[in-house]
Design a protein around this motif. Sequence first.
Motif, short mmCIF file in Angstrom:
data_model
loop_
_atom_site.label_atom_id
_atom_site.label_comp_id
_atom_site.label_asym_id
_atom_site.label_seq_id
_atom_site.Cartn_x
_atom_site.Cartn_y
_atom_site.Cartn_z
N VAL A 165 0.97 -1.30 0.05
CA VAL A 165 -0.07 -0.04 0.08
C VAL A 165 0.87 1.16 -0.04
N CYS A 166 1.98 1.22 0.59
CA CYS A 166 2.79 2.38 0.85
C CYS A 166 3.43 2.54 -0.51
N ALA A 167 3.89 1.51 -1.33
CA ALA A 167 4.58 1.76 -2.35
C ALA A 167 3.46 2.24 -3.53
N ALA A 168 2.45 1.73 -3.45
CA ALA A 168 1.14 2.48 -4.37
C ALA A 168 0.70 3.89 -4.00
N PHE A 169 0.83 4.19 -2.80
CA PHE A 169 0.51 5.67 -2.41
C PHE A 169 1.69 6.58 -2.51
N THR A 170 2.82 6.36 -2.19
CA THR A 170 3.86 7.01 -2.26
C THR A 170 4.92 7.01 -3.23
N GLY A 171 4.92 5.66 -3.98
CA GLY A 171 5.96 5.49 -4.87
C GLY A 171 7.52 5.10 -4.55
N GLN A 172 7.54 4.61 -3.26
CA GLN A 172 8.39 4.68 -2.57
C GLN A 172 8.59 2.99 -2.07
N GLY A 173 9.80 2.47 -2.45
CA GLY A 173 10.19 1.02 -2.16
C GLY A 173 10.85 0.48 -1.00
N VAL A 174 11.25 1.63 -0.44
CA VAL A 174 12.05 1.09 0.80
C VAL A 174 11.49 0.30 2.02
N ALA A 175 10.03 0.46 1.94
CA ALA A 175 9.17 -0.40 2.79
C ALA A 175 9.27 -1.81 2.39
N LEU A 176 9.19 -1.82 1.04
CA LEU A 176 9.04 -3.14 0.54
C LEU A 176 10.61 -4.03 0.62
N ALA A 177 11.56 -3.05 0.44
CA ALA A 177 12.80 -3.81 0.66
C ALA A 177 13.02 -4.31 2.25
N ALA A 178 12.42 -3.55 3.24
CA ALA A 178 12.38 -3.80 4.60
C ALA A 178 11.61 -5.09 4.82
N ALA A 179 10.38 -5.07 4.44
CA ALA A 179 9.56 -6.26 4.31
C ALA A 179 10.23 -7.55 3.91
N ALA A 180 10.75 -7.60 2.54
CA ALA A 180 11.29 -8.47 2.13
C ALA A 180 12.47 -9.25 2.87
N TYR A 181 13.41 -8.29 3.38
CA TYR A 181 14.38 -8.75 4.09
C TYR A 181 13.80 -9.32 5.40
N SER A 182 12.94 -8.75 6.11
CA SER A 182 12.41 -9.26 7.38
C SER A 182 11.69 -10.62 7.22
N MET A 183 10.93 -10.85 6.42
CA MET A 183 10.11 -12.18 6.19
C MET A 183 11.17 -13.21 5.96
#
Length: 387
Positions: free
Chosen positions: A75-93
């Motif tokens: 949702v953050c990537a869709a609303f802001t266009g930023q992918g840092v949260a995606l990278a953090a989520a991918a690493y964390s899982m």
Amino acid sequence: MGEKRAGFVSRHRDEIVDVLLATAVIAYTVPQTLLRPDAWFPVPLWLSIPSAVVAALTLLVRRRTAWPSLAASIVCAAFTGQGVALAAAAYSMAAANTVRAWRATAGGLAVVFLLADYLAPEGHRMAFLSAFRAVAFVYLPAMIGNWEWAYRMMVKDLRESMWLREEHAASRERRRIAGELHDTVTHAVTVMVLNAGIIQDNEDPGEIRKLAKNVEDKGVRALAELRELLTVLRRADMPASAAGLEAIPALVAEGNVTGLQITLHLDVPPGLLERQAEHACFRVVQEGLNNVRKHAPGARVQVDCEACGDVVNVSVVNGPGADHDGHPSVEHPGRSGYGLVGLKERVNLVGGWIMSGPTPEGGFALTARVPCVPPDAASRPSAVSAR
């Protein structure tokens, strides 16, 4: 103060790392969204900024479950266009191993990142470059997280295996000490009890004093061995009081005094065996004579200890015993199992083997072979039967 701070950090390390990671996501995403919105479609700030904050806050529970951070980062990537949260989520899982199919999930997140990068209003519109960034900024962190998880599992397995080895070593040491206690106490107490019984039936003051002195000497000797045993814990160490081949004649003489009829043949050159091997030979003779006292009192006993090539053969062979009425005594097969099992372990430690069993004449034989130069104990056969 420094120790308290270090202790707090050590106890709450995971929580501190999670807070710092969430702070980093907010610190990067919110300013970028305020300065240059790159959403796929027009999104008001009152919606895009909270989406970034929520995506960051979901990282605080990333060690327990991955799905809140995965959904919020999309949702953050869709609303802001930023992918840092995606990278953090991918690493964390992957690092927390909270998603079994992490490769497929990381691939999906990479596709989301690719779309966010490619569809950005001020983007370059180069699919190849967006795909490269998706792999580098999303899939690669997931791989690194999986490597970290595998490393932690390897360290955990090593620690557990080390703990098991330490437990096995401690167990072996406890068995060794128990065997030493058994050999020392059983022999000393048996001789002392027999001497005390002879004293009760003896009226000669000189003989009584001699027997009483023998009881005292055995008690002092046993106490000295017990004290030294408590201070020597390593298997390779031998107490100073550990008896060797030179103590076997005294052991035989002591047995003759207490009613046995023992014949000794001792032919081993001095220095042929190491001290630990000599002590094993002594314990074989001691255990054999103790068993004769308990199961065949009054029996004739032949003790042999002689060198033959590169081994020393030790045997204690007795004929059938007799009870107080002169009738042959009957052995109970289950009364001395612990001593022989402990003796087997002791002889195996010096690379030898031991056997025991009845003889055709109705007696019992305890036989051991001890190498002059101890080989690998595992390469030698060993057998022992309960007596």
